[in-house]
Design a protein around this motif. Structure first.
Motif, short mmCIF file in Angstrom:
data_model
loop_
_atom_site.label_atom_id
_atom_site.label_comp_id
_atom_site.label_asym_id
_atom_site.label_seq_id
_atom_site.Cartn_x
_atom_site.Cartn_y
_atom_site.Cartn_z
N ALA A 14 0.83 -1.20 0.00
CA ALA A 14 0.00 0.00 0.00
C ALA A 14 0.87 1.25 0.00
O ALA A 14 0.57 2.22 -0.71
CB ALA A 14 -0.94 -0.01 1.20
N ILE A 15 1.95 1.24 0.76
CA ILE A 15 2.85 2.39 0.81
C ILE A 15 3.49 2.62 -0.56
O ILE A 15 3.56 3.75 -1.05
CB ILE A 15 3.91 2.22 1.91
N ILE A 16 3.95 1.55 -1.19
CA ILE A 16 4.55 1.66 -2.53
C ILE A 16 3.52 2.20 -3.51
O ILE A 16 3.82 3.09 -4.32
CB ILE A 16 5.12 0.30 -2.98
N PHE A 17 2.32 1.68 -3.44
CA PHE A 17 1.25 2.13 -4.33
C PHE A 17 0.96 3.61 -4.12
O PHE A 17 0.81 4.38 -5.08
CB PHE A 17 0.00 1.28 -4.10
N LEU A 18 0.91 4.04 -2.86
CA LEU A 18 0.63 5.44 -2.57
C LEU A 18 1.79 6.35 -2.96
O LEU A 18 1.56 7.49 -3.37
CB LEU A 18 0.29 5.61 -1.09
N ILE A 19 3.01 5.87 -2.87
CA ILE A 19 4.15 6.66 -3.35
C ILE A 19 4.03 6.88 -4.85
O ILE A 19 4.23 7.99 -5.35
CB ILE A 19 5.49 5.98 -2.98
N GLU A 20 3.69 5.82 -5.58
CA GLU A 20 3.48 5.95 -7.03
C GLU A 20 2.36 6.94 -7.31
O GLU A 20 2.48 7.79 -8.19
CB GLU A 20 3.14 4.59 -7.64
N ALA A 21 1.27 6.83 -6.58
CA ALA A 21 0.14 7.74 -6.78
C ALA A 21 0.53 9.17 -6.44
O ALA A 21 0.15 10.11 -7.15
CB ALA A 21 -1.07 7.30 -5.94
N TRP A 22 1.30 9.35 -5.38
CA TRP A 22 1.75 10.67 -4.99
C TRP A 22 2.65 11.26 -6.08
O TRP A 22 2.51 12.43 -6.44
CB TRP A 22 2.49 10.60 -3.66
N LEU A 23 3.58 10.45 -6.57
CA LEU A 23 4.44 10.91 -7.66
C LEU A 23 3.61 11.31 -8.87
O LEU A 23 3.86 12.34 -9.49
CB LEU A 23 5.45 9.82 -8.05
N TRP A 24 2.64 10.47 -9.19
CA TRP A 24 1.77 10.75 -10.34
C TRP A 24 1.08 12.10 -10.15
O TRP A 24 1.08 12.94 -11.04
CB TRP A 24 0.75 9.62 -10.48
N ASP A 25 0.48 12.28 -8.97
CA ASP A 25 -0.26 13.51 -8.70
C ASP A 25 0.63 14.75 -8.72
O ASP A 25 0.21 15.81 -9.16
CB ASP A 25 -0.98 13.43 -7.35
N HIS A 26 1.85 14.61 -8.22
CA HIS A 26 2.71 15.78 -8.09
C HIS A 26 3.60 16.02 -9.31
O HIS A 26 4.07 17.14 -9.50
CB HIS A 26 3.57 15.66 -6.82
N LEU A 27 3.88 15.00 -10.09
CA LEU A 27 4.71 15.21 -11.28
C LEU A 27 3.90 15.69 -12.47
O LEU A 27 4.43 16.37 -13.34
CB LEU A 27 5.46 13.92 -11.64
N GLU A 28 2.63 15.34 -12.53
CA GLU A 28 1.80 15.75 -13.66
C GLU A 28 1.73 17.28 -13.77
O GLU A 28 1.93 17.83 -14.86
CB GLU A 28 0.41 15.13 -13.56
N PRO A 29 1.50 18.02 -12.67
CA PRO A 29 1.51 19.48 -12.79
C PRO A 29 2.89 20.04 -13.16
O PRO A 29 2.99 21.03 -13.88
CB PRO A 29 1.10 19.98 -11.41
N ILE A 30 3.96 19.40 -12.68
CA ILE A 30 5.31 19.85 -13.03
C ILE A 30 5.55 19.67 -14.52
O ILE A 30 6.06 20.56 -15.19
CB ILE A 30 6.37 19.09 -12.19
N VAL A 31 5.16 18.50 -15.03
CA VAL A 31 5.30 18.27 -16.47
C VAL A 31 4.43 19.25 -17.24
O VAL A 31 4.84 19.77 -18.29
CB VAL A 31 4.94 16.80 -16.82
N ALA A 32 3.25 19.55 -16.73
CA ALA A 32 2.38 20.53 -17.39
C ALA A 32 3.05 21.90 -17.43
O ALA A 32 2.96 22.61 -18.43
CB ALA A 32 1.03 20.60 -16.68
N ARG A 33 3.74 22.28 -16.34
CA ARG A 33 4.46 23.56 -16.33
C ARG A 33 5.62 23.55 -17.31
O ARG A 33 5.88 24.55 -17.98
CB ARG A 33 4.96 23.87 -14.92
N VAL A 34 6.32 22.41 -17.39
CA VAL A 34 7.41 22.29 -18.36
C VAL A 34 6.86 22.41 -19.77
O VAL A 34 7.44 23.08 -20.63
CB VAL A 34 8.18 20.97 -18.16
N VAL A 35 5.73 21.76 -20.02
CA VAL A 35 5.09 21.84 -21.33
C VAL A 35 4.71 23.29 -21.63
O VAL A 35 4.87 23.76 -22.75
CB VAL A 35 3.85 20.93 -21.40
N ALA A 36 4.25 24.00 -20.61
CA ALA A 36 3.86 25.39 -20.82
C ALA A 36 5.09 26.28 -21.04
O ALA A 36 5.04 27.23 -21.83
CB ALA A 36 3.06 25.90 -19.63
#
Length: 176
Positions: A14-36
């Motif tokens: 569960a911790i590994i899964f939540l780390i992946e989910a946290w990375l997903w949630d927090h990296l997507e806006p960063i990638v969106a900013r890079v794209v912008a």
């Protein structure tokens, strides 16, 4: 009995899964900013237009393709680890992992609507969301208890330990 023995394994998963989910949630806006910031906005628009023209099954290929070039990078990281280049290996592997999650989140944002048109993918997506909620239910009490122990307020070994440390510091200062 078996359930008690498997509990730490389930918590770890569960911790590994939540780390992946946290990375997903927090990296997507960063990638969106890079794209912008980089002229990738046109690329995203172009990709969105192409995905809209594709059938859902072909959209799955578009979603899976960015993962393929990153796999050799992870293998290079593992190779470096096996040859005891610890820092370089871990850095390479983490870079590939973060880049992979970020790019996958970006591509999923573009392809989500088309992918969810496939019933099996929609069921899989719902299952992942339910597993994520279940993982939070499993890990949140543990996180709360750790925060309480770190905060040191209330009763428990942490507050006793902090009081002991404070008394020790006070006695050291008085001894000077």
């Amino acid at each position: 009995m078996l359930r008690r023995l498997l509990q730490p394994l389930w918590v770890l998963l569960a911790i590994i899964f939540l780390i992946e989910a946290w990375l997903w949630d927090h990296l997507e806006p960063i990638v969106a900013r890079v794209v912008a910031a980089i002229p990738l906005a046109r690329f995203k628009q172009w990709l969105t237009e192409r995905v809209d023209a594709l059938p859902p099954a072909m959209t799955l290929i578009v979603f899976a393709v960015p993962i393929i070039p990153l796999f050799p990078l992870k293998l290079i990281g593992l190779y470096l680890l096996t040859h005891e280049y610890w820092l370089t290996g871990v850095s390479t592997f983490l870079f590939a992992k973060l880049l992979g999650v970020g790019v996958t989140a970006f591509v999923f944002d573009v392809t989500r609507d088309k992918l969810l048109e496939m019933h099996w993918f929609e069921r899989l997506y719902d299952l992942v969301m339910k597993l994520r909620a279940k993982a939070h239910l499993l890990v949140d009490p543990i996180k709360r208890r750790i925060r309480e122990l770190i905060a040191g307020n209330g009763e428990g070994w942490s507050s006793r330990t902090l009081r002991l440390i404070q008394r020790f510091r006070k006695s050291v200062h008085e001894a000077r």
